[in-house]
Scaffold this active site. Sequence first.
Site, PDB file in Angstrom:
ATOM      1  N   HIS A  86       0.973  -1.289  -0.061  1.00 54.68           N
ATOM      2  CA  HIS A  86      -0.027  -0.182  -0.162  1.00 54.68           C
ATOM      3  C   HIS A  86       0.755   1.147   0.125  1.00 54.68           C
ATOM      4  CE1 HIS A  86      -3.006   2.830   1.114  1.00 54.68           C
ATOM      5  NE2 HIS A  86      -2.434   3.176   2.183  1.00 54.68           N
ATOM      6  N   ASP A 115       5.841  20.269 -27.640  1.00 51.65           N
ATOM      7  CA  ASP A 115       5.967  18.926 -26.943  1.00 51.65           C
ATOM      8  C   ASP A 115       6.950  19.435 -25.860  1.00 51.65           C
ATOM      9  OD1 ASP A 115       6.462  16.440 -26.480  1.00 51.65           O
ATOM     10  OD2 ASP A 115       5.802  15.800 -28.382  1.00 51.65           O
ATOM     11  N   TRP A 149       7.296   0.356   3.706  1.00 50.63           N
ATOM     12  CA  TRP A 149       7.971   1.322   2.721  1.00 50.63           C
ATOM     13  C   TRP A 149       9.018   2.109   2.979  1.00 50.63           C
ATOM     14  CZ3 TRP A 149       8.421   6.462   1.133  1.00 50.63           C
ATOM     15  CH2 TRP A 149       7.845   7.403   1.992  1.00 50.63           C
ATOM     16  N   SER A 179      13.135   6.671 -13.828  1.00 52.55           N
ATOM     17  CA  SER A 179      11.870   6.919 -14.514  1.00 52.55           C
ATOM     18  C   SER A 179      11.518   8.674 -14.013  1.00 52.55           C
ATOM     19  CB  SER A 179      10.418   6.355 -14.590  1.00 52.55           C
ATOM     20  OG  SER A 179       9.617   6.831 -14.749  1.00 52.55           O
ATOM     21  N   SER A 180      11.642   8.702 -12.797  1.00 51.16           N
ATOM     22  CA  SER A 180      11.041  10.128 -12.400  1.00 51.16           C
ATOM     23  C   SER A 180      12.322  11.326 -12.511  1.00 51.16           C
ATOM     24  CB  SER A 180      10.991  10.112 -10.869  1.00 51.16           C
ATOM     25  OG  SER A 180       9.601   9.441 -10.614  1.00 51.16           O
ATOM     26  N   HIS A 263      11.714  13.100   3.029  1.00 48.20           N
ATOM     27  CA  HIS A 263      11.046  14.191   3.643  1.00 48.20           C
ATOM     28  C   HIS A 263      10.619  15.337   1.948  1.00 48.20           C
ATOM     29  CE1 HIS A 263       8.352  16.028   6.069  1.00 48.20           C
ATOM     30  NE2 HIS A 263       8.517  17.369   5.407  1.00 48.20           N
ATOM     31  N   GLU A 265      10.562  14.203  -0.587  1.00 46.25           N
ATOM     32  CA  GLU A 265       9.555  13.357  -1.436  1.00 46.25           C
ATOM     33  C   GLU A 265       8.180  13.563  -1.052  1.00 46.25           C
ATOM     34  OE1 GLU A 265      10.017  10.965  -3.750  1.00 46.25           O
ATOM     35  OE2 GLU A 265       8.159   9.502  -3.632  1.00 46.25           O
ATOM     36  N   TYR A 267       7.097  16.557  -0.287  1.00 44.42           N
ATOM     37  CA  TYR A 267       6.773  18.133  -0.881  1.00 44.42           C
ATOM     38  C   TYR A 267       6.923  17.713  -2.488  1.00 44.42           C
ATOM     39  CZ  TYR A 267       6.472  20.081   3.342  1.00 44.42           C
ATOM     40  OH  TYR A 267       6.063  20.386   4.656  1.00 44.42           O
ATOM     41  N   SER A 278      -3.655  26.192  -6.980  1.00 47.97           N
ATOM     42  CA  SER A 278      -3.673  27.609  -7.562  1.00 47.97           C
ATOM     43  C   SER A 278      -4.227  27.991  -8.895  1.00 47.97           C
ATOM     44  CB  SER A 278      -2.166  27.972  -7.522  1.00 47.97           C
ATOM     45  OG  SER A 278      -1.487  27.825  -6.318  1.00 47.97           O
ATOM     46  N   HIS A 312      13.052  15.162  11.478  1.00 46.99           N
ATOM     47  CA  HIS A 312      11.888  15.081  12.425  1.00 46.99           C
ATOM     48  C   HIS A 312      11.392  13.678  12.108  1.00 46.99           C
ATOM     49  CE1 HIS A 312       9.327  17.133   9.062  1.00 46.99           C
ATOM     50  NE2 HIS A 312       9.060  15.712   8.796  1.00 46.99           N
ATOM     51  N   HIS A 313      11.735  12.842  11.323  1.00 45.97           N
ATOM     52  CA  HIS A 313      11.072  11.260  11.112  1.00 45.97           C
ATOM     53  C   HIS A 313      12.029  10.488  12.172  1.00 45.97           C
ATOM     54  CE1 HIS A 313       8.613  11.892   7.528  1.00 45.97           C
ATOM     55  NE2 HIS A 313       9.474  12.690   7.353  1.00 45.97           N
ATOM     56  N   THR A 338       3.838  27.351   3.996  1.00 45.96           N
ATOM     57  CA  THR A 338       2.488  26.497   3.935  1.00 45.96           C
ATOM     58  C   THR A 338       1.449  27.399   4.350  1.00 45.96           C
ATOM     59  OG1 THR A 338       4.083  24.697   4.430  1.00 45.96           O
ATOM     60  CG2 THR A 338       1.704  24.464   4.217  1.00 45.96           C
ATOM     61  N   LYS A 341       0.454  30.242   1.752  1.00 44.85           N
ATOM     62  CA  LYS A 341      -0.284  29.516   0.815  1.00 44.85           C
ATOM     63  C   LYS A 341      -1.690  29.510   1.121  1.00 44.85           C
ATOM     64  CE  LYS A 341       2.951  26.621  -1.808  1.00 44.85           C
ATOM     65  NZ  LYS A 341       2.827  27.105  -3.293  1.00 44.85           N
ATOM     66  N   ARG A 460       1.230   2.318  14.765  1.00 47.58           N
ATOM     67  CA  ARG A 460       0.938   2.021  13.454  1.00 47.58           C
ATOM     68  C   ARG A 460       1.220   0.496  13.355  1.00 47.58           C
ATOM     69  NH1 ARG A 460       4.685   5.989  10.052  1.00 47.58           N
ATOM     70  NH2 ARG A 460       3.737   4.792   8.283  1.00 47.58           N
TER      71      ARG A 460
END
Lengths: 567, 309
Positions: A86, A115, A149, A179-180, A263, A265, A267, A278, A312-313, A338, A341, A460
């Site tokens: 998941h 293109d 994960w 790929s990314s 982290h 990731e 964002y 926006s 912070h993780h 944030t 925004k 968790r």
Amino acid sequence: MGTTDYALRPVPQILVHEVRGQRTTKKWLDWVLTTDHKKIGIMYLVLTFVFFMLGGVEALMMRTQLSVPNNTLITGEHYNELLTLHGTTMVFLFVVPVMAGFGNYFVPLMIGARDMAFPRLNALSFWLLLAGGIVFYATLLWHPPEAGWWSYPPLSSRQYSPSGGQDAWIFLIHLTGISSLVGAINFYVTIVNMRAPGMTWGRIPLFIWSILIYAVLLIIALPVVAAAVTMLLTDRHFGTHWFDPTDHGSPVLWENLFWFFGHPEVYIMILPGFGMISEVLPVFSRKPIFGYKAIAASTIVIAFLSTLVWAHHLFTAPLPIVVLGFFMLSSFLIGIPTGVKIFNWTATLWRGSLVMTASLYFAIGFIVIFLIGGITGIFLAVFPVDWQLNDTYFVVAHFHYTLMGGAVFSIMAGTYYWYPKMTGRLCNERLGKLSFWVMFSGFNMTFFVQHALGLSGMPRRIYTYQPGMGWSTYNLISSIGSYILAAGTLMSVFNFLRSYKHGQIAGPDPWKANTLEWFTSSPPPDNNFDTIPRVRSVEPMRDIRREVERQTGVLQKTGGSEQFART
Amino acid sequence: MRLLRPLASTVKQSRLLAVLALAIGGPLALPACALAGFITPESGGSPNANAIDSLYKIILYVAAVVFFAVVGVLVTAVYRFRAKKHPVALQIHGHTRLEMGLTLGAAGILVILAIVTFVKLPSILDAPNSRAGADQVLSASLTAPIPPSGDRLTICVTGRQFIWQYTYDLGPSRSADCNKSAYFSRLPYSYQEMYVPAGVTVDLLIQSRDVIHAWWVPALGGKVDAVPGYTTYTWFRADKVGAVYRGQCAQLCGRQHAFMTALVKVLTPGRWAQWIHSQQALIAAQNGQVAQLRQLLIRDGSLTSSGNF
């Protein structure tokens, strides 16, 4: 009558002529061989929605298992496999690439290009993503990975995870990572070099800003995780001891490397969603975006800060207290852009003339949900409080509010907004709004009580729990909510599928929008544009409408909602 | 301030919203015990857990105000500025002073929260009686908090798939390998259920023998990872005699992660000393039996003298 009948009225438009290249007779071969950014974009979106469905089914299975205490539906082994599938699916095969899908389709159109800069590289990105997905899901036939994960060693080491599923996971990270990375370079080059004349940095649409920053963050973060999983691979198979504590290696090294990627990731996953919001808000508020510069700048600041908050993780890991203090403060700092925004989005709505489309429903729902996710983020940034909340359902609630609520609701807003452009047909607005309300209530029912679960001590990733812990009611509510959420999501998916054949014809610019993708037909032809207009502001389509009005004398109202009036 | 003008006419609505906020926010002011586990963390077992709880509540109040303010504006906007009611949108691009003000406001809130956290920190980090200031304590988790009075009990918590082992009273050899000292100094140990004397500051040395685990008993304070190759520390002081606190491993550690639970039982110091002695005697008796059995098996031939089958 719907709110969209205006689309059928004849409105003077600058249209393009279809230019079609040499085609093979086989339609599927056309898709396989394509280098057209729009086709690749569509393939990205379809594939990632398939993975979204798969990840959703995995989530439902876990929620079903947890709905009652001492449930024996799923074993600990399969539960761990499900949570790994998941998490990995949603992060690497859905949210990150779905943003690339939207980017693929809309970056060239919004900047007035024909293109992407490297069309074949673009196709490679897509096929590598598909390969990653196949490698990963093929493990269902053998042993899926079960270390989560994050795959923290030593649990992910060969000793504790001997199956090849873990190696398939590593392979997936490499394939989707390349790929990314290739895609990110492509976006960067395209945006920097191929903008329409006059589209200076102060005039590029905010979605383009967010894709640009998304690309930069991917380029910064992906090599780190690529290195980390390679080290894990050599630990597992080639006798190194990077993360092996029995041989002077350190599991904390992995934690640092993984979250240095992990982290940014977060964002990477949410910034393009911010970009979509926006775009959607000013169009349906009939009002310019409030504080364009502040929103663009806050995107950049968030990206910069996001590389400085990873620990912070790790607040419960063995780290000196001064490090914890630093990362608490840096995580606080990221709350400021944030907040800027959220403030600017709210101010965009204020004194607007709100056209309540399904897209706007999702956009406003997004703001509310993301606000909650942002606020709980502040709780977690305070490290002594995190010592209580870390690794509990409070964290699960927090990141589903930011990712499921944030990314998915913005993706929904974006899909309802751009669907007419991609297919030439409008979605059913009524079903869209119904889907929103079902998703919104299901989402909050699922995840709001999870805060309470975490606060009452449920960690968790446990596959079952005992009665009498005070968790049973919350878990049942959450599980029922997850089915409601799934039903709401299916309504939208049904809406998208049905509207493809049966939706109203949209016309080139059904929303009277602001950006260049609405300057061409829906769906756009291969060449996108015959002529590329000179861009004079951040809202080129408004300028064009105004110009048409001046020349033809036909009113092209943009400041009001006349064209949306019900008949 | 064209943008703000409608605010004046919404004062009535905002008053309504304030009432609403109070109605929802009111329960936040209720005593902690009623809501622990619903909107506040569990506490009440140990001073550090209580300190975390009070820090959490301060953040909760601030968060509630921010949430209701933003949602209030949002709901008002959607209510008042729909196309039907408000057909012409105001064409403005921003308002620099307002934007700067709100940005600074957000920053100000965070500065206050940071200060509050650092003020509260010593009460979470330092064991009671400690004279050491926060700056002398290098880490919450890397350095053991030692109350100078010496009136403390050190327990080594060792995580392994899927059980916690506790080795009691390591004494001067506290930094040594817990398993080794347990073996050589014949220290008493127990599994899953930890027994502690009431009112005594308990230092925990947390280690792991296989994968990463996390020690967590919510009512006795925050969690600490048990990382193989590292020793981490935390402390608690449980004052209520007869109390039993539940906890469980918080870091995914394998297939039976859900069953890696912990119980902390609080006894009077006298009863605790009795328990330690009986536990020690029990372990010695069991060791004796195992040694006898081993000799028997060696004589029997089913074990070699080095203990292999």
